[in-house]
Design an enzyme around this catalytic site. Structure first.
Site, PDB file in Angstrom:
ATOM      1  N   SER A  29     -88.226  79.588  -3.620  1.00  0.00           N
ATOM      2  CA  SER A  29     -86.957  79.801  -4.315  1.00  0.00           C
ATOM      3  C   SER A  29     -86.013  80.584  -3.398  1.00  0.00           C
ATOM      4  CB  SER A  29     -87.181  80.587  -5.602  1.00  0.00           C
ATOM      5  OG  SER A  29     -88.104  79.911  -6.422  1.00  0.00           O
ATOM      6  N   GLY A  30     -84.718  80.488  -3.689  1.00  0.00           N
ATOM      7  CA  GLY A  30     -83.729  81.150  -2.842  1.00  0.00           C
ATOM      8  C   GLY A  30     -83.005  80.136  -1.975  1.00  0.00           C
ATOM      9  N   ASP A  84     -91.433  79.021   1.549  1.00  0.00           N
ATOM     10  CA  ASP A  84     -90.600  79.923   0.760  1.00  0.00           C
ATOM     11  C   ASP A  84     -89.804  80.832   1.695  1.00  0.00           C
ATOM     12  OD1 ASP A  84     -89.493  81.230  -1.400  1.00  0.00           O
ATOM     13  OD2 ASP A  84     -91.398  81.830  -2.292  1.00  0.00           O
ATOM     14  N   GLU A 106     -93.354  83.117  -7.550  1.00  0.00           N
ATOM     15  CA  GLU A 106     -93.519  82.925  -6.102  1.00  0.00           C
ATOM     16  C   GLU A 106     -94.868  83.461  -5.644  1.00  0.00           C
ATOM     17  OE1 GLU A 106     -88.956  83.089  -4.392  1.00  0.00           O
ATOM     18  OE2 GLU A 106     -90.027  84.949  -4.644  1.00  0.00           O
TER      19      GLU A 106
HETATM   20  C1  5RP Z   1     -86.400  84.804  -4.366  1.00  0.00           C
HETATM   21  C2  5RP Z   1     -86.889  85.132  -3.014  1.00  0.00           C
HETATM   22  C3  5RP Z   1     -86.196  84.485  -1.865  1.00  0.00           C
HETATM   23  O1  5RP Z   1     -87.097  83.696  -1.193  1.00  0.00           O
HETATM   24  C4  5RP Z   1     -85.639  85.570  -0.989  1.00  0.00           C
HETATM   25  O2  5RP Z   1     -84.759  86.353  -1.770  1.00  0.00           O
HETATM   26  C5  5RP Z   1     -84.902  84.981   0.208  1.00  0.00           C
HETATM   27  O3  5RP Z   1     -83.783  84.283  -0.229  1.00  0.00           O
HETATM   28  P1  5RP Z   1     -82.748  83.606   0.758  1.00  0.00           P
HETATM   29  O4  5RP Z   1     -83.444  82.482   1.419  1.00  0.00           O
HETATM   30  O5  5RP Z   1     -81.632  83.175  -0.162  1.00  0.00           O
HETATM   31  O6  5RP Z   1     -82.284  84.655   1.728  1.00  0.00           O
HETATM   32  O7  5RP Z   1     -87.811  85.880  -2.814  1.00  0.00           O
HETATM   33  O8  5RP Z   1     -87.067  85.557  -5.352  1.00  0.00           O
END
Ligand code: 5RP
Length: 231
Positions: A29-30, A84, A106
């Protein structure tokens, strides 16, 4: 110099190299994981046969929209590879995750992964964890108790707010998130044990001894970090 979004895309592209037909793929996610899901969706449209286990409602919805068959742990009890993002990556591939609020699912998906791969741009690399606010997912009823226990241990925190001013952020499992103020995490294992032992804490954003590989995109190339890599 590539932009941060371009670097995230490069890391996500490299992660495709680890996907093979027939695999069960954990979908993170993210924003960086989202880029990976979109790239994976393109491959599925071209005929790649994989199945996905999603780490959030958002990623499940996106994956399904892109034609990725989304399954649960009733259909497969582990993923071959999970891809992830992370908020911080420290030596040993110790991570802070949960900036997007999805840390509980996650961590469940990561814990059931044969290979757990992090995709990130180089800004996520740190020598010590803690500049990023450590998220702690709590049962709503226990929030005042956990807030006080965290404060007493020296970790003041605040309840995460939803974007758009609609009140507290609510996780996919109906819980709250406490974001601890930035701190220098001297010993992540000790902090993780303290949080694991706190009644009312469902999960926290310290992911220790979980990642096998981090694909980190910098100005010149995507560098592969393992738990043994010297930072
Ligand atoms: C979500 C997460 C994301 O993987 C983390 O915040 C990184 O996000 P991004 O790829 O937008 O920088 O842990 O809960």
């Amino acid at each position: 110099m590539p932009t941060q979004d371009e670097l995230k895309l490069q890391a996500a592209q490299r992660a495709l190299d680890f996907i093979e037909p027939g695999m069960v793929v954990g979908l993170g996610s993210g924003s960086t994981a989202t880029l990976f899901i979109k790239l994976l969706g393109e491959k599925v449209k071209q005929g790649l046969k994989i199945r996905g286990i999603a780490s959030s409602e958002d990623s499940a919805k996106l994956g399904a929209e892109l034609g990725i068959p989304i399954i649960g742990f009733d259909k497969a009890t582990e993923t071959d590879v999970t891809v992830d993002g992370a908020d911080e990556v420290a030596p040993g591939l110790a991570l802070i995750k949960g900036g997007g609020g999805k840390l509980l699912r996650e961590k469940i998906v990561a814990s059931a992964s044969k290979k757990f791969i992090i995709v990130a741009d180089a800004s996520k690399i740190v020598q010590k964890l803690g500049k990023f606010k450590l998220p702690v997912e709590v049962i709503p009823m226990a929030e005042p108790l956990v807030t006080e226990r965290l404060r007493a241990l020296g970790y003041p925190s605040s309840i995460r707010q939803a974007k758009g001013g609609s009140g507290n952020y609510i996780t996919d499992e109906g819980n709250l998130i406490l974001d601890c103020d930035p701190m220098q995490v001297a010993d992540p294992e000790v902090l993780a044990a303290e949080l694991d032992g706190m009644v009312g804490v469902v999960e926290h954003g310290l992911f220790l001894d979980m990642a096998d590989l981090a694909l980190v995109a910098g100005a010149d190339s995507v560098v592969e970090y393992t738990p043994e890599t010297k930072f």
